[in-house]
Design a protein around this motif. Structure first.
Motif, short mmCIF file in Angstrom:
data_model
loop_
_atom_site.label_atom_id
_atom_site.label_comp_id
_atom_site.label_asym_id
_atom_site.label_seq_id
_atom_site.Cartn_x
_atom_site.Cartn_y
_atom_site.Cartn_z
N MET A 92 0.84 -1.20 0.00
CA MET A 92 0.00 0.00 0.00
C MET A 92 0.87 1.25 0.00
N SER A 93 0.44 2.22 -0.81
CA SER A 93 1.09 3.54 -0.76
C SER A 93 0.03 4.58 -0.47
N PHE A 94 0.39 5.53 0.40
CA PHE A 94 -0.54 6.64 0.65
C PHE A 94 0.05 7.89 0.08
N VAL A 95 -0.75 8.53 -0.74
CA VAL A 95 -0.25 9.77 -1.33
C VAL A 95 -1.21 10.89 -0.97
N ARG A 96 -0.63 11.95 -0.43
CA ARG A 96 -1.46 13.10 -0.11
C ARG A 96 -1.60 13.94 -1.35
N LYS A 97 -2.87 14.18 -1.72
CA LYS A 97 -3.05 14.94 -2.95
C LYS A 97 -4.07 16.03 -2.68
N SER A 98 -3.69 17.24 -2.78
CA SER A 98 -4.53 18.41 -2.53
C SER A 98 -5.45 18.21 -1.32
N GLY A 99 -4.81 17.91 -0.22
CA GLY A 99 -5.54 17.85 1.05
C GLY A 99 -6.17 16.52 1.38
N SER A 100 -6.32 15.63 0.38
CA SER A 100 -6.95 14.35 0.70
C SER A 100 -5.96 13.21 0.49
N PHE A 101 -6.14 12.18 1.25
CA PHE A 101 -5.29 11.01 1.10
C PHE A 101 -5.76 10.16 -0.05
N GLN A 102 -4.81 9.59 -0.76
CA GLN A 102 -5.21 8.59 -1.73
C GLN A 102 -4.35 7.37 -1.50
N ALA A 103 -5.00 6.27 -1.35
CA ALA A 103 -4.26 5.03 -1.11
C ALA A 103 -4.30 4.19 -2.37
N THR A 104 -3.16 3.63 -2.70
CA THR A 104 -3.13 2.72 -3.85
C THR A 104 -2.51 1.42 -3.38
N ASP A 105 -3.02 0.37 -3.95
CA ASP A 105 -2.46 -0.95 -3.64
C ASP A 105 -2.06 -1.61 -4.94
N VAL A 106 -0.76 -1.60 -5.18
CA VAL A 106 -0.23 -2.23 -6.39
C VAL A 106 0.79 -3.24 -5.94
N GLU A 107 0.60 -4.48 -6.30
CA GLU A 107 1.54 -5.51 -5.84
C GLU A 107 2.91 -5.33 -6.50
N LEU A 108 2.87 -5.27 -7.85
CA LEU A 108 4.13 -5.10 -8.58
C LEU A 108 3.96 -3.93 -9.54
N HIS A 109 4.93 -3.05 -9.54
CA HIS A 109 4.86 -1.94 -10.47
C HIS A 109 5.39 -2.31 -11.84
N GLN A 110 6.33 -3.24 -11.82
CA GLN A 110 6.87 -3.66 -13.10
C GLN A 110 7.26 -5.12 -13.06
N ILE A 111 7.22 -5.73 -14.23
CA ILE A 111 7.85 -7.03 -14.42
C ILE A 111 8.76 -6.87 -15.64
N VAL A 112 10.03 -7.15 -15.40
CA VAL A 112 10.99 -7.00 -16.48
C VAL A 112 11.41 -8.38 -16.95
N VAL A 113 11.29 -8.60 -18.25
CA VAL A 113 11.64 -9.91 -18.80
C VAL A 113 12.82 -9.75 -19.76
N GLU A 114 13.84 -10.54 -19.47
CA GLU A 114 14.98 -10.54 -20.39
C GLU A 114 14.89 -11.82 -21.22
N THR A 115 14.85 -11.66 -22.56
CA THR A 115 14.73 -12.86 -23.39
C THR A 115 16.12 -13.34 -23.79
N ASP A 116 16.15 -14.61 -24.25
CA ASP A 116 17.46 -15.19 -24.57
C ASP A 116 18.03 -14.69 -25.88
N ASP A 117 17.14 -14.25 -26.78
CA ASP A 117 17.65 -13.86 -28.09
C ASP A 117 16.77 -12.75 -28.66
#
Lengths: 235, 427
Positions: free
Chosen positions: B232-257
């Motif tokens: 969970m992340s809490f971000v204060r935005k113009s006086g109000s809290f906003q909570a976001t729940d993101v498990e993963l922000h990115q998945i990076v895949v490196e391919t073999d070729d």
């Protein structure tokens, strides 16, 4: 043996009915070592004859043998080689290359004969010394007097040790005093064994030659030898 | 012998050029401008090429980057989520599934980015701490200049360590020794073990790396960030809290070729489609971007080449023109040389040598002009990078030689064909 032999030489300029018949079956023979003056009015064909003798032009028909070799049908490249090795030209207007020095001008024929640089230099300086221009080697033609220019041109004509010296009005652009100097130089060269053919319109100059050939309308009208010259005369 | 002859003709050519200084200068100038234009255009093309590579090469053309994106409001509505927590994005399930099924993936890396207030003493700044696996640092060449990078052990032991961008320390007005110093992220303390190179990401790279526009980056072990801060992340935005729940922000895949990148991307897309009802992720394939941009670049390069070619043509015509004038002026010289025994090919070679020499000098000046004047000017005006490649030298020489020969061949042939008798009497 005759150095120059021409037999039935015709020269036409242009083609068909308008063709100009300049030389009309000339037949001449100049032995090696002779000093010949060719005279004639302008339009008589003497310049055309000189061009053919100098291998700058080919006769339309007829034979030209230079030193026993038939040159009337040779390729342009072969003619260039003959001009380079067998013939020395002296022109009325000197015809030096303005952007080259005196020494370099004299080196030009050697350059086309593939003579290495050092030997070119040496031979050119030697002939320039012979004509009395040792002091002027690095000068440009424009910095020389008329007489000096013509001496430079003579040096250039001599540098490849040609058998034939062709002079086309060599004194035409000079005053009588320097003209006299140049004539003496030419005569010296003749005395040392070279064949000289000179075109002139000046009877006094022609009179000094061993033999005089007068052209008129493309034909030989007079061919006389000076008394005491031994050879020459009508052939 | 023959070579010596050409050396002499070259010297003669230089002499003649000097004799006609002003004319030669103008001719050389014409060619120089043409060559300089070619050099500048090549430099521009090369610069663009390198910039492309720098931009996309940085992301790695074998990599695929999937990022979580907040879906639009309608999407959220249709999902029936009325909670005050915005829950979206990639999940660990996605990660595990990709890892288990995509064979062409050499490595699959999860990223969790926690947004929080970062403290140093009494000063603080809003920033992001990226929870990453050590391979992430290698993959995107996030190199430390001091200290050490994150290790696998940090991850296993849940070490509270981090590597920072110098910009972050500056933003916190901290100028003391960085290594061993502690920063407070939310309620947790992290020891700085490494300092990253100064670097600023822009455009696609910034987006793909989820980097801070102010270059305030903080990287910590993935497991540590998840354990200490949750998802969970809490971000204060113009006086109000906003909570976001993101498990993963990115998945990076490196391919073999490189060959497998596009098929792998399609495979990942299918997996994600089956798990997500909303489009709350986005895929960046650097290779695709590169290919696209390269195609655009190719067209652009051809256009540049055309312009350069036209200026060369103008220069070449200039040389031909000057040579024709010069040959007319020097007709008598040609006659004299022919009388002295020069063959046609000697005359041809002489004039050709002169044009090639002129063009060659033009080539040298053109190169210098292109490198020292044209390219910097172009760079100033267009704000594009120019890079003069090393092969520009043989290119300039080759082109100027070619122009010299092409522009000279006709005038020189004419000179060689001049009738010596007429040439001698030419006034």
């Amino acid at each position: 043996m005759a150095l120059i032999e021409i037999e039935g030489v015709h020269k036409y300029y242009g083609e068909g009915a308008n063709a100009l018949h300049v030389l009309k079956g000339l037949r001449l023979s100049f032995p090696e070592g002779q000093y010949v003056a060719i005279t004639g009015a302008s339009g008589s064909g003497k310049s055309t004859l000189m061009n053919i003798l100098g291998c700058l032009d080919r006769p339309t028909s007829g034979d030209y043998r230079l030193g026993g070799r038939d040159v009337s049908s040779l390729s342009d490249d072969r003619l260039s080689e003959i001009r380079n090795r067998e013939i020395g030209f002296v022109f009325q207007a000197f015809h030096l290359i303005p952007q080259l020095s005196v020494l370099e001008n004299v080196e030009v024929p050697l350059f086309y004969d593939d003579v290495p640089r050092a030997r070119r230099r040496e031979r050119a300086s030697r002939v320039l010394e012979q004509v009395g221009l040792s002091e002027r080697l690095e000068h440009r033609p424009a910095q020389l007097s008329g007489g000096e220019r013509q001496r430079c041109a003579i040096a250039r004509a001599l540098v490849n040790d040609p058998r034939l010296l062709l002079a086309d009005e060599p004194t035409g652009n000079l005053d009588s005093k320097t003209g006299e100097e140049i004539l003496r130089l030419v005569e010296e060269l003749h005395a040392s064994g070279r064949t000289v053919v000179m075109v002139t319109h000046d009877p006094k100059v022609a009179a000094r030659a061993q033999r005089r050939v007068r052209l008129h309308d493309g034909e030989v009208v007079e061919d006389t030898a000076s008394p005491g010259s031994g050879e020459g005369g009508a052939s | 012998m023959i070579a010596g002859k050409y050396a002499e003709m070259f010297r003669l050519g230089v002499r003649n050029m000097w004799g006609y200084r002003l004319r030669s200068f103008l001719t050389v100038l014409g060619i120089s401008v043409g060559i300089a234009a070619v050099i500048a255009m090549v430099a521009l093309g090369q610069g663009a090429q390198e910039e492309l590579l720098a931009q996309y090469g940085r992301l790695g053309i074998r990599n695929i980057i999937v990022s979580s994106v907040k879906p639009s409001d309608e999407d959220q509505g249709s999902a029936g989520q009325t909670s005050w927590v915005a829950r979206y994005g990639l999940t660990r399930r996605d990660y595990r599934q990709i890892r288990a099924t995509v064979r062409s993936a050499v490595s699959v890396l999860p990223v969790h980015t926690h947004a929080d207030r970062i403290w140093e003493g009494s000063r603080s700044v809003d920033a992001r701490i990226h929870g990453v696996l050590p391979e992430q640092m290698r993959l995107f060449r996030l190199d430390v200049v001091r200290g050490r990078p994150l290790t696998a052990m940090d991850n296993i032991r849940l070490n509270q360590v981090c590597v920072v961008r110098p910009g972050l320390l500056r933003a916190l007005h901290y100028y003391g020794p960085a290594l061993g110093h502690h920063l407070q992220v939310g309620d947790e303390y992290y020891e700085i073990v490494g300092v990253l190179r100064e670097e600023e990401f822009t455009g696609l790279t910034r987006k793909a790396l989820n980097a801070d526009p102010r270059s305030l980056e903080l990287y910590a072990p993935y497991e540590t960030v998840i354990k200490r801060h949750g998802t969970m992340s809490f971000v204060r935005k113009s006086g109000s809290f906003q909570a976001t729940d993101v498990e993963l922000h990115q998945i990076v895949v490196e391919t073999d070729d490189q060959e497998n990148v596009l098929t792998t991307a399609r495979m990942i897309e299918r997996i994600l489609q089956s798990f997500h009802r909303r489009r709350d992720y986005e895929m960046i394939v650097p290779l695709e971007f590169l290919a696209q941009r390269r195609k655009t670049q190719e067209v652009f390069n051809r256009f540049l080449l055309l312009i350069a070619g036209i200026s060369l043509l103008v220069g070449g015509i200039g040389i031909a023109n000057i040579m024709l004038a010069s040959i007319t002026e020097r007709t008598r010289e040609i006659g004299i040389r022919r009388a002295m025994g020069a063959k046609k090919r000697h005359i041809l070679a002489q004039f050709l040598t002169e044009t090639v020499t002129l063009a060659g000098v033009g080539g040298v000046f053109g190169y210098v002009l292109g490198v020292l004047v044209f390219s910097p000017l172009l760079e100033m005006w267009t704000e594009w990078t120019t890079i003069v490649p090393s092969w520009a030298v043989p290119l300039a020489i080759g082109i100027s030689f070619l122009v010299g020969v092409l522009a000279g061949i006709w005038p020189a042939t004419r000179a060689a064909r001049t009738d010596p008798i007429h040439a001698l009497h030419y006034e």
